[in-house]
Design a protein around this motif. Structure first.
Motif, PDB file in Angstrom:
ATOM      1  N   LYS A   1       3.261   4.489  -8.508  1.00  0.00           N
ATOM      2  CA  LYS A   1       2.571   3.403  -9.209  1.00  0.00           C
ATOM      3  C   LYS A   1       3.354   2.923 -10.428  1.00  0.00           C
ATOM      4  O   LYS A   1       3.087   1.856 -10.946  1.00  0.00           O
ATOM      5  CB  LYS A   1       1.151   3.817  -9.583  1.00  0.00           C
ATOM      6  CG  LYS A   1       1.035   4.947 -10.556  1.00  0.00           C
ATOM      7  CD  LYS A   1      -0.406   5.025 -11.072  1.00  0.00           C
ATOM      8  CE  LYS A   1      -0.666   6.336 -11.781  1.00  0.00           C
ATOM      9  NZ  LYS A   1      -1.367   7.305 -10.965  1.00  0.00           N
ATOM     10  N   ASN A   2       4.315   3.716 -10.882  1.00  0.00           N
ATOM     11  CA  ASN A   2       5.075   3.301 -12.052  1.00  0.00           C
ATOM     12  C   ASN A   2       6.272   2.427 -11.704  1.00  0.00           C
ATOM     13  O   ASN A   2       7.019   2.013 -12.587  1.00  0.00           O
ATOM     14  CB  ASN A   2       5.567   4.528 -12.821  1.00  0.00           C
ATOM     15  CG  ASN A   2       4.408   5.301 -13.409  1.00  0.00           C
ATOM     16  OD1 ASN A   2       3.360   4.714 -13.679  1.00  0.00           O
ATOM     17  ND2 ASN A   2       4.568   6.589 -13.569  1.00  0.00           N
ATOM     18  N   LEU A   3       6.471   2.178 -10.416  1.00  0.00           N
ATOM     19  CA  LEU A   3       7.621   1.374 -10.016  1.00  0.00           C
ATOM     20  C   LEU A   3       7.373  -0.107 -10.258  1.00  0.00           C
ATOM     21  O   LEU A   3       6.230  -0.566 -10.229  1.00  0.00           O
ATOM     22  CB  LEU A   3       7.884   1.588  -8.517  1.00  0.00           C
ATOM     23  CG  LEU A   3       9.030   2.542  -8.177  1.00  0.00           C
ATOM     24  CD1 LEU A   3       8.857   3.848  -8.918  1.00  0.00           C
ATOM     25  CD2 LEU A   3       9.088   2.777  -6.690  1.00  0.00           C
ATOM     26  N   SER A   4       8.451  -0.840 -10.454  1.00  0.00           N
ATOM     27  CA  SER A   4       8.309  -2.287 -10.574  1.00  0.00           C
ATOM     28  C   SER A   4       7.971  -2.850  -9.196  1.00  0.00           C
ATOM     29  O   SER A   4       8.154  -2.184  -8.175  1.00  0.00           O
ATOM     30  CB  SER A   4       9.608  -2.904 -11.075  1.00  0.00           C
ATOM     31  OG  SER A   4      10.557  -2.903 -10.032  1.00  0.00           O
TER      32      SER A   4
ATOM     33  N   ARG B   1       9.907   3.752   3.468  1.00  0.00           N
ATOM     34  CA  ARG B   1       8.917   4.574   4.164  1.00  0.00           C
ATOM     35  C   ARG B   1       8.809   4.139   5.619  1.00  0.00           C
ATOM     36  O   ARG B   1       8.715   4.966   6.519  1.00  0.00           O
ATOM     37  CB  ARG B   1       7.560   4.458   3.466  1.00  0.00           C
ATOM     38  CG  ARG B   1       6.523   5.379   4.040  1.00  0.00           C
ATOM     39  CD  ARG B   1       5.202   5.255   3.315  1.00  0.00           C
ATOM     40  NE  ARG B   1       4.646   3.915   3.472  1.00  0.00           N
ATOM     41  CZ  ARG B   1       3.585   3.478   2.789  1.00  0.00           C
ATOM     42  NH1 ARG B   1       2.991   4.261   1.921  1.00  0.00           N
ATOM     43  NH2 ARG B   1       3.137   2.250   2.981  1.00  0.00           N
TER      44      ARG B   1
ATOM     45  N   ARG C   1       0.853  -1.186   0.000  1.00  0.00           N
ATOM     46  CA  ARG C   1       0.000   0.000   0.000  1.00  0.00           C
ATOM     47  C   ARG C   1       0.883   1.227   0.000  1.00  0.00           C
ATOM     48  O   ARG C   1       1.317   1.696   1.042  1.00  0.00           O
ATOM     49  CB  ARG C   1      -0.896   0.023   1.234  1.00  0.00           C
ATOM     50  CG  ARG C   1      -1.880  -1.115   1.288  1.00  0.00           C
ATOM     51  CD  ARG C   1      -2.910  -0.850   2.340  1.00  0.00           C
ATOM     52  NE  ARG C   1      -4.022  -0.153   1.765  1.00  0.00           N
ATOM     53  CZ  ARG C   1      -5.261  -0.664   1.729  1.00  0.00           C
ATOM     54  NH1 ARG C   1      -5.519  -1.821   2.226  1.00  0.00           N
ATOM     55  NH2 ARG C   1      -6.234   0.041   1.205  1.00  0.00           N
ATOM     56  N   LEU C   2       1.126   1.719  -1.193  1.00  0.00           N
ATOM     57  CA  LEU C   2       1.885   2.966  -1.315  1.00  0.00           C
ATOM     58  C   LEU C   2       0.912   4.077  -1.647  1.00  0.00           C
ATOM     59  O   LEU C   2      -0.258   3.824  -1.954  1.00  0.00           O
ATOM     60  CB  LEU C   2       2.917   2.818  -2.428  1.00  0.00           C
ATOM     61  CG  LEU C   2       4.040   1.829  -2.148  1.00  0.00           C
ATOM     62  CD1 LEU C   2       4.842   1.580  -3.401  1.00  0.00           C
ATOM     63  CD2 LEU C   2       4.933   2.337  -1.027  1.00  0.00           C
TER      64      LEU C   2
ATOM     65  N   GLN D   1       8.724  -1.307  -5.521  1.00  0.00           N
ATOM     66  CA  GLN D   1       7.631  -0.917  -4.631  1.00  0.00           C
ATOM     67  C   GLN D   1       7.836  -1.503  -3.238  1.00  0.00           C
ATOM     68  O   GLN D   1       7.619  -0.844  -2.235  1.00  0.00           O
ATOM     69  CB  GLN D   1       6.283  -1.369  -5.207  1.00  0.00           C
ATOM     70  CG  GLN D   1       5.905  -0.622  -6.474  1.00  0.00           C
ATOM     71  CD  GLN D   1       4.458  -0.822  -6.873  1.00  0.00           C
ATOM     72  OE1 GLN D   1       3.693  -1.490  -6.181  1.00  0.00           O
ATOM     73  NE2 GLN D   1       4.071  -0.245  -7.989  1.00  0.00           N
TER      74      GLN D   1
ATOM     75  N   THR E   1       0.024   5.820  -4.308  1.00  0.00           N
ATOM     76  CA  THR E   1       0.398   5.509  -5.683  1.00  0.00           C
ATOM     77  C   THR E   1       0.513   6.727  -6.583  1.00  0.00           C
ATOM     78  O   THR E   1       1.312   6.724  -7.497  1.00  0.00           O
ATOM     79  CB  THR E   1      -0.623   4.541  -6.287  1.00  0.00           C
ATOM     80  OG1 THR E   1      -1.915   5.029  -5.961  1.00  0.00           O
ATOM     81  CG2 THR E   1      -0.444   3.146  -5.747  1.00  0.00           C
TER      82      THR E   1
ATOM     83  N   ASP F   1      -5.027   9.336  -1.306  1.00  0.00           N
ATOM     84  CA  ASP F   1      -4.514   8.172  -2.019  1.00  0.00           C
ATOM     85  C   ASP F   1      -4.910   6.867  -1.355  1.00  0.00           C
ATOM     86  O   ASP F   1      -5.331   5.927  -2.013  1.00  0.00           O
ATOM     87  CB  ASP F   1      -2.989   8.243  -2.092  1.00  0.00           C
ATOM     88  CG  ASP F   1      -2.528   8.690  -3.453  1.00  0.00           C
ATOM     89  OD1 ASP F   1      -3.328   9.353  -4.128  1.00  0.00           O
ATOM     90  OD2 ASP F   1      -1.388   8.368  -3.831  1.00  0.00           O
ATOM     91  N   ASP F   2      -4.738   6.776  -0.054  1.00  0.00           N
ATOM     92  CA  ASP F   2      -4.973   5.517   0.630  1.00  0.00           C
ATOM     93  C   ASP F   2      -5.100   5.790   2.123  1.00  0.00           C
ATOM     94  O   ASP F   2      -4.109   6.052   2.795  1.00  0.00           O
ATOM     95  CB  ASP F   2      -3.801   4.565   0.355  1.00  0.00           C
ATOM     96  CG  ASP F   2      -4.061   3.165   0.900  1.00  0.00           C
ATOM     97  OD1 ASP F   2      -4.869   3.041   1.851  1.00  0.00           O
ATOM     98  OD2 ASP F   2      -3.463   2.211   0.389  1.00  0.00           O
TER      99      ASP F   2
END
Ligand SMILES: Nc1ncnc2c1ncn2[C@@H]1O[C@H](COP(=O)(O)OP(=O)(O)OP(=O)(O)O)[C@@H](O)[C@H]1O
Ligand SMILES: Nc1ncnc2c1ncn2[C@@H]1O[C@H](COP(=O)(O)OP(=O)(O)OP(=O)(O)O)[C@@H](O)[C@H]1O
Ligand SMILES: [Mg+2]
Ligand SMILES: [Mg+2]
Lengths: 253, 325, 241, 364, 290
Positions: A150-153, A164, A88-89, A157, A91, B191-192
């Motif tokens: 969201k564009n990370l592999s 974080r 859960r990033l 991620q 995104t 976002d979340d």
């Protein structure tokens, strides 16, 4: 006194008993493995410890303080930090901002000072920026700092989630299947990383299906099945426990 | 965009806008720009809820109305000076916004939208029914013009310059906020929510804070409106108004404060510009909304950076291919 | 019967499957194993047309179904028991089952198939009026399998059918899968519980981070140290990877 | 638009701005205005206009929305060709624009609203409709004196207009020792009055006074008929419209209203207007909104003509002449004279009733 | 009087119900909101009226015309405002439908004129006196027709194959697709049903009040939306329950409190219910699994 004392934690969903009277003790500085078949309640236990779910009953004493009624975000303030099984990033935010958010509890700018953009706020912001970039460098993510998360592999991620979490300056880190979806070499660096985290004085509870990883880093292991604790002990003890073999490891062990 | 560039563009824009009175002297143009300024404040402040925090609130006009009535009553009944009434109406609206926020935040998604719509209707109907306080359906006429430290604002040009200052200040406040720790927390909530909570963010605290700040500025906009038209009545604060503010945000780009200013400007100016179309004007208004959302889902302003980014990405990919080959 | 060639699939911009090949023959029971997040579910979802962004060839009986919608894939005779079961929580057990044979317009035929399923799963017959969402995990899993069989498929794709099941239920499910396969339906089985899966399968594939790393006869895989190293892992804990 | 504002050579027409609801909730009333205004303009222009200058109308749709009324006011004010403004429809929209017209010195001729204090914003604001103070008292007196009502109920639209009817009527009824058994409000968007009517019926009033427009009145009376309400309905002048008859059918039989124009003994102007109206728009009769719009434009033209006699036609001269209007032969009132508050000095109201699907003078 | 007020409330509630179930169908399947439903209702009403007035058709043919036109309009709305945004935020469809509703109102205003139009048939002729209570013929028609349609809808939803597919789709969109349901068709079907009912409601409500005008859908659709929310958005039975309740609340508020506060109280009750049950009376509460 141990850092973490979990007593008789029970969690039910409607009729389903996901956790039943779980007791668990974790010493400061320990890496504590948590295993069990799918649906055993491992993630649920993490949710209860982090405060994402309210326990139906039981107690969770952290560093001598009862924290079971604290909110999720308040527990983060005490240093109880988690990662998610399903990543859960944030995104649509940048990688850098994701890490900066980890510093939320460690900084103090409020609504008013944010708007006034006081000297203190600017100093704080510079500090957060430096530290975040530093963390990203340590995890090898500096090149993608301005990308949207969201564009990370997948592997990136996972690493970002750990960055974080580390930004939150945890005292207890709950890692939920951090190796899931990582390839062998990634798993290897992850293992080194977990060990490095321990040397930072952070206590870790680790849920993992990758036994090679888990067995090699854990000091102690607790085994759950059907919401109940079925075994605990050192990796060597657990691996030969017939009940664990029957319920989880399988006959191949 | 980088903050420095935003700031320099902003100052350039403000200087150009402030220079308008030197070139033209047209009350009607000042009036239209003044209305655009009021809506810019409303759109920016609602955008904090809708775009930045992800709260689907559809009752912004209610707070705008509360601000307008509060200011009118403070000056008419208590004879407070404008500056005091202006600030107080912001504060009182924010307090009410805060009160509404606590229960409202139990609602999610479209339920929040419908709940806040209901609140909007309740406020409008109370304005109609509470005669002793609000003057009932006829409203409150004769609100004094603003007087700021002895200077009376009564010419359209002066109103325009005043709202320009206010709107620019609002823009700076929200822009600063959103690039700070606080703003980051709000974006994270959008976002979340679960991840945000697990990063130590107090969801309720921040959401209520966002409501408070957003309604504070809606209250200020209401106060200015009351003293500008010197008259308030319940018709000004219905659901249509909330929808209009929503449309401005969407037109400019959800979550984009610059976009909100542009959206407010466009949706005030377009209907005025098409007045000559008479009955067909509403059609134009409707088509503007439909076509913009269909063609530019991220808004007039949101579209530009995205387009640029896409080109940048394409460039980067081309480069990567070259390196591989 | 089913042939997947150079399949790729994406979630947004992230590529989850990097070009894999896979075959399932007539009447075969093939298992696809791999660690969490390897892309097993994504593979199955791609086959039945649930993935929006995919590339490569998928052939069923030599018919290219790579651009089909889930509905037409089902009409060809491929049914999926999805990960997470996707039970309709407010529908009764019977209604859930009827949804399984949605494409069958003939009510009589549906009734007959329904009876067959009730015979196979007496517990579902007992619970036919109960809402799907209130079933226990094991019962839900049976419902999901049974619902897929309601479509009278030629081929069944199963995504971790043993997930969340008690060990003895796991055994039941595996023998059920074997039984289904014996009745002539081809099966592609995705499992975490690889030992069990390999012990009933004819052939197996091992997937890792979206790439097919090992394939072969199930018996060979079961004893292949490489498989254990890549996936099961715990045997060589002492060596340190 | 600079080009619009500039005086163009060769076009020496007199422009009159009209701000009203041509779309939105009040659009049907705006449509009636247009009919009356068009006839007036055609007539004036057919006779060569005012002092050789044609009258031209500039319509702006305010939707009776105060905010838009203010925008339009700014627009009209700066358009130097415009010598007077007509509108708006509601008190709210009028008041929100009044300060702008007043400051700029342009006549705001709000010929439609009947709020007793409508013109209080300054000496450029004019009214044409008899105020609700006049109308409601006349309605109340009709109920108590002629119909000998002991119990009266009031049903009113919850706007300044409806409320003014209610407040004044209630006062007047009570002054005559009759009882006001109920006063029930409704919103302009309401179409279901059964709950209010059921409540009123229970109280058994002799007369029900309505502060409503014709659409609402038709609906109220239809639903009252369904519920078996027996009381006599008295409504304000705004219901005097053929639309009431077509919408209400036989349910509006027996409704009494106080018209602002005299259909029983029409003056020359009214007869003339009615004929023109029927010629242009078909068989139906004009209504209050059309009649007043017709008068309003003619009053402006008259004031302009008078100022031309004195010298130049300016916004100020139009205001001054309009304020001086005396015994002007109009369609609504046989003769119009303005009071110092720029309201009708002695408005006359004509009781009429619906009989066999037609408005006829009301005699007891 | 209480009983009479109950009848009034039920009549009003029945009319809300015809629109509210539409909201339930659309929001239930797509979890998105439409603001153009009131205009689909209004256009249906005008279509029916035009068919009757211009082509001298009977009321039943009028109903069919209203249904058909609304249905087409509803399907168009789905295509324009919803299908492109299936996965996106609910905001875009909300905005587009606001735009569409403005366009439809303006369009009908231009085509049909602003004046309120009457219904050419007189249907208020029969009145029944039942011990002090008076029920008019049209009230019986309104309540009866609504009950009939609701019954038909319930039968359709609970007894037919497509009804089953519709319910399944609302519970699990992809799951239904996996069962072979063409979910696009199901979405279209729910829009078609919702819109056809709105069209019928348009003509019925127009005839009941004897008033057709371009803004006739604005308030009633807002109330119907409130009613659907009160009952639990997504639940057809909830929408019916919510509508009848709202109708009753309104007429009882007028009877015993004050007409001016009718909508204030109606909305306050809506908000109060939402605070206690955030998904409405019959709505489902789903806890997010982490
Ligand atoms: N929010 C919820 N509502 C209902 N049931 C839940 C919820 N969260 C978890 N459960 C149930 O609780 C049980 C334990 O789930 P949990 O996610 O803790 O398992 P786990 O041990 O983490 O398994 P895995 O290894 O698959 O991650 C499962 O049966 C699950 O379905
Ligand atoms: N909806 C989604 N959006 C984005 N990424 C996804 C989504 N679903 C899966 N992924 C990612 O795609 C990759 C493959 O996932 P997949 O579900 O196919 O794995 P799997 O092998 O089935 O794992 P598991 O054993 O956990 O079921 C993973 O990296 C996963 O995180
Ligand atoms: Mg888990
Ligand atoms: Mg999977």
């Amino acid at each position: 006194m141990s850092l973490i004392e979990i007593r008789k934690i029970t969690k039910t969903f409607g009729g389903l008993v996901a956790l039943k009277d779980i007791d668990m003790t974790v010493e400061a500085g320990e890496i504590h493995g948590l295993i069990g078949p799918n649906g055993a309640g491992k993630t649920t236990l993490f949710n209860v410890l982090s405060g994402n779910y309210k326990a139906s009953s039981g107690s969770f004493v952290f560093d001598g303080q009862e924290v079971i009624h604290l909110r999720n975000d308040e527990r983060v303030g005490l240093g109880i930090v988690r990662t998610f099984q399903n990543i859960r990033l944030f995104t649509s935010m940048t990688v850098l901002d994701n890490v900066k958010l980890g510093f939320h509890r460690r900084t103090s700018a409020n609504w008013l000072t944010s708007i006034l953009n006081t000297e203190k706020v600017r100093r704080e912001e510079r500090f957060v920026e430096e530290q975040s970039l530093d963390l990203l460098c340590k995890l090898g993510l500096q090149a993608v700092a301005q990308e949207e998360a969201k564009n990370l592999s997948y592997g990136d991620q996972r690493r970002l989630e750990i960055a974080r979490a580390l930004a939150m300056k945890p005292r207890l880190l709950l890692l939920d299947e951090p190796a899931a979806g990582l390839n062998e070499s990634e798993v290897k660096t992850l293992m080194e990383r977990i060990q490095a985290i321990r040397t930072m004085g952070i206590t870790v509870i680790l849920v993992e299906h990758d036994m090679s990883l888990l067995m090699s880093v854990s000091d102690q292991i607790t085994v759950l099945a059907h919401g109940q604790k079925i075994a605990e002990g050192t990796p060597q003890e657990v691996q030969v426990n017939p009940r664990v073999i029957a319920e989880y490891l399988g006959k191949g062990a | 965009m980088r903050p420095q560039r935003v700031t320099s563009i902003l100052w350039a824009a403000v200087i150009v806008l402030a220079a308008i009175p030197l070139i033209v002297d047209d009350q009607y143009i000042f009036h239209v720009l003044t209305m655009a300024g009021i809506y810019a404040i409303l759109a920016i402040s609602l955008n904090l809820l809708l775009g930045s925090t992800g709260l689907f609130s559809l009752g912004h006009a209610a707070f705008y109305g509360i601000g307008a009535y509060t200011s009118a009553l403070l000056t008419l009944r208590l004879e407070l000076p404008f500056v005091a009434a202006f600030v107080l109406s912001g504060i009182i609206t924010a307090l009410i916004g805060r009160l509404v926020a606590y229960p409202a935040l139990r609602l999610k998604g479209i339920f929040l939208a419908i709940g806040t719509m209901g609140f909007n209707e309740i406020v409008r109907l109370l304005a109609i029914n509470l005669d002793w306080l609000t003057g009932g359906p006829a409203g409150l006429p004769g609100i004094p013009s603003p007087e700021i430290f002895g200077v009376v604002i009564s010419q359209p040009r002066d109103y325009y310059l005043l709202i320009l200052v206010l709107a620019a200040a609002t823009y700076i406040v929200f822009q600063r906020l959103i690039s700070s720790r606080t703003g980051r927390a709000l974006l994270a909530i959008r976002d979340d929510e679960i991840a945000a909570r697990s990063a130590g963010i107090d969801l309720t605290g921040y959401k209520v804070g966002a409501f408070t700040l957003s309604t504070f500025f809606a209250g200020l906009a209401g106060s200015f409106f009351a003293h500008y038209l010197t008259y308030v009545s319940p018709d000004n604060f219905g659901l249509n108004e909330s929808f209009a503010i929503l449309a401005m945000i969407a037109l400019g780009g959800i979550g984009n404060f610059t976009g909100s200013v542009v959206g407010a400007f466009l949706l005030v100016v377009i209907p005025e510009a098409f007045r000559f179309l008479q009955e067909y004007r509403e059609l134009i208004y409707g088509f503007t909304i439909v076509i913009t959302v269909l063609v530019l889902p991220s808004g007039v302003v949101g579209w530009y950076p995205r387009f640029m980014r896409r080109r940048k990405m394409a460039g980067r990919q081309a480069l990567a291919v070259k390196e591989e080959g | 019967m089913l042939s997947v060639q150079n399949l790729r699939a994406w979630y947004g911009n992230v590529e989850a499957i990097h070009g894999i090949n896979l075959e399932v023959g007539q009447g075969e029971l093939v298992t696809l194993i791999g660690s969490n997040g390897a892309g097993k579910s994504t593979t199955l979802k791609s086959i039945v047309g649930l993935m929006k962004k995919r590339a490569g060839g998928i052939f069923f009986h030599d018919q290219d179904i790579s651009a089909y919608t889930p509905s037409s894939v089902l009409a060809c005779g491929i049914a999926l028991v999805p990960e997470g079961r996707w039970i309709f929580p407010e529908l009764t057990v019977e209604e859930n089952l009827k949804m399984g044979s949605f494409l069958q317009r003939n009510r009589r035929a549906v009734a007959i198939t329904l009876e067959e399923q009730f015979e196979r799963f007496p517990i579902l017959k007992e619970r036919r009026r109960q809402k799907g969402g209130t079933l226990s995990g094991g019962e839900q899993q049976m419902l999901a399998i049974s619902r897929a069989l309601m479509a009278n498929p030629k081929m069944l794709l199963l995504d971790e059918p043993s997930l969340g099941l008690a060990p003895q239920l796991v055994c039941n499910v595996f023998s059920l899968i074997k039984e289904i396969n014996d009745s002539g339906i081809s099966v592609l089985l995705v499992e975490q519980n690889s030992t069990m899966a390999l012990s009933i399968a004819d052939r197996g594939y091992v997937l890792s981070t979206g790439k097919m790393i090992i394939q072969g006869a199930a018996k060979d895989l079961l004893n292949d140290p490489k498989v254990q190293k890549a996936y099961l892992g715990y045997n060589d804990a002492g060596e340190g990877i | 638009g600079g080009s619009q504002g500039a005086k163009t050579e060769g076009d020496n027409a007199l422009y009159v701005g009209v701000a009203g609801p041509f779309s939105g909730d009040g659009a049907e009333y705006g449509a009636m205005w247009k009919k009356g205004l068009e006839i007036a303009a055609e007539e004036i222009n057919a006779k060569g206009g005012v002092n050789g200058r044609l009258i031209k109308l500039i319509y702006e749709d305010s939707q009776a929305d105060p905010k838009q009324a203010a925008s339009i006011a700014q627009k009209f004010v700066k358009d130097e060709r415009i010598i007077a403004e007509l509108g708006d429809f509601s008190t709210n929209a009028t008041w929100s624009a009044s300060p702008i017209y007043q400051k700029a010195g342009l006549v705001q001729f709000a010929f439609n609203p009947s709020h007793p204090e409508l013109t209080k914003h300054g000496d450029y604001v004019f009214q044409l409709c008899p105020t609700q103070a006049d109308q409601a008292i006349a309605m109340a007196n009709l109920a108590t004196d002629k119909l000998k009502a002991k119990k009266v109920a009031v049903l009113y639209l919850n706007t300044d207009f409806g409320k003014a009817v209610k407040d004044n009527a209630v006062q007047a009824v009570q002054a005559k020792q009759a009882e006001v058994v109920a006063s029930e409000a409704y919103l302009s968007t309401d179409k279901d009055f059964k709950a209010q009517l059921t409540k009123v019926k229970e109280l058994n009033p002799d007369v029900i006074i309505l502060g409503s427009y014709y659409t609402d009145t038709a609906l109220i009376m239809k639903q009252a008929k369904d519920l078996g309400v027996k009381a006599t309905f008295i409504a304000s002048s705004s219901v005097h419209s053929p639309a009431l008859l077509s919408l209400g059918g036989d349910a509006v039989e027996g409704l009494v209203t106080l018209s602002v124009f005299n259909i029983g003994n029409p003056g020359e102007t009214l007869q003339h207007f009615t004929a023109k109206y029927q010629e242009k728009y078909g068989a139906s009769e004009p209504d209050t909104f059309a009649v007043q719009a017709y008068d309003a434009l003619r009053l402006i033209a008259n004031a302009a003509a008078k100022s031309a006699e004195q010298g130049e036609i300016t916004r100020k001269s139009v205001r001054d002449e309009l304020a001086k209007t005396q015994n002007f032969p109009a369609a609504s009132q046989d003769s119009i004279t303005y009071s110092p508050t720029r309201q009708l000095s002695q408005p006359e109201l004509f009781p009429i009733t619906v009989k066999e699907g037609k408005f006829v003078p009301y005699h007891l | 009087m209480l009983l009479q007020q109950v009848i009034n409330g039920l009549t009003l509630g029945s009319m809300y119900a015809l629109l509210a179930v539409g909201f339930a169908l659309i929001c239930g399947i797509l979890k998105m909101i439409t603001f153009a439903h009131g205009e689909v209702f209004m256009v249906g009403a005008f279509a029916g009226l035009t068919a009757i007035a211009a082509f001298q058709l009977g009321p039943l043919e009028g109903l069919l015309a209203a249904m058909a036109v609304s249905l087409v309009l509803g399907l168009l709305t789905e295509r324009i405002a919803f299908r492109p945004f299936r996965e996106g935020s609910a905001l875009s469809p909300a905005l587009i439908t606001i735009g569409i509703s403005i366009i439809l109102q303006a369009g009908v205003l231009l085509l049909a004129g602003a004046d309120t139009k009457a219904f050419p048939y007189d249907i208020g002729i029969y009145t029944f006196h039942l011990g002090g209570i008076i029920i008019s013929g049209i009230e019986i028609i309104v309540i009866g027709l609504t009950l009939l349609l609701m019954l038909a809808l319930q039968l359709f939803i609970h007894k037919t194959r497509w009804g089953l597919a519709l319910r399944a789709t609302s519970m699990h969109f992809d799951g239904a697709g996996l069962m072979g349901v063409n979910t696009n068709h199901v979405v279209a079907l729910s829009f078609a049903l919702a819109s056809a009912l709105a069209g019928i409601a348009g003509l019925v409500v127009g005839a009941y009040y004897g008033a057709f005008y371009p803004r006739m859908g604005v308030i009633i659709s807002l109330k119907a939306l409130a009613a659907a929310t009160l009952g639990g958005i997504g639940s057809v039975s909830g929408a019916m329950l919510g509508s009848l309740l709202l109708g009753l609340i309104e007429s009882l508020t007028v009877a015993y409190i004050s007409a001016g506060y009718r909508d204030v109280i109606a909305f306050a009750i809506l908000i109060a219910v939402l605070l206690i049950r955030p998904s409405g009376l019959l709505g489902r509460v789903e806890e997010e699994k982490v």
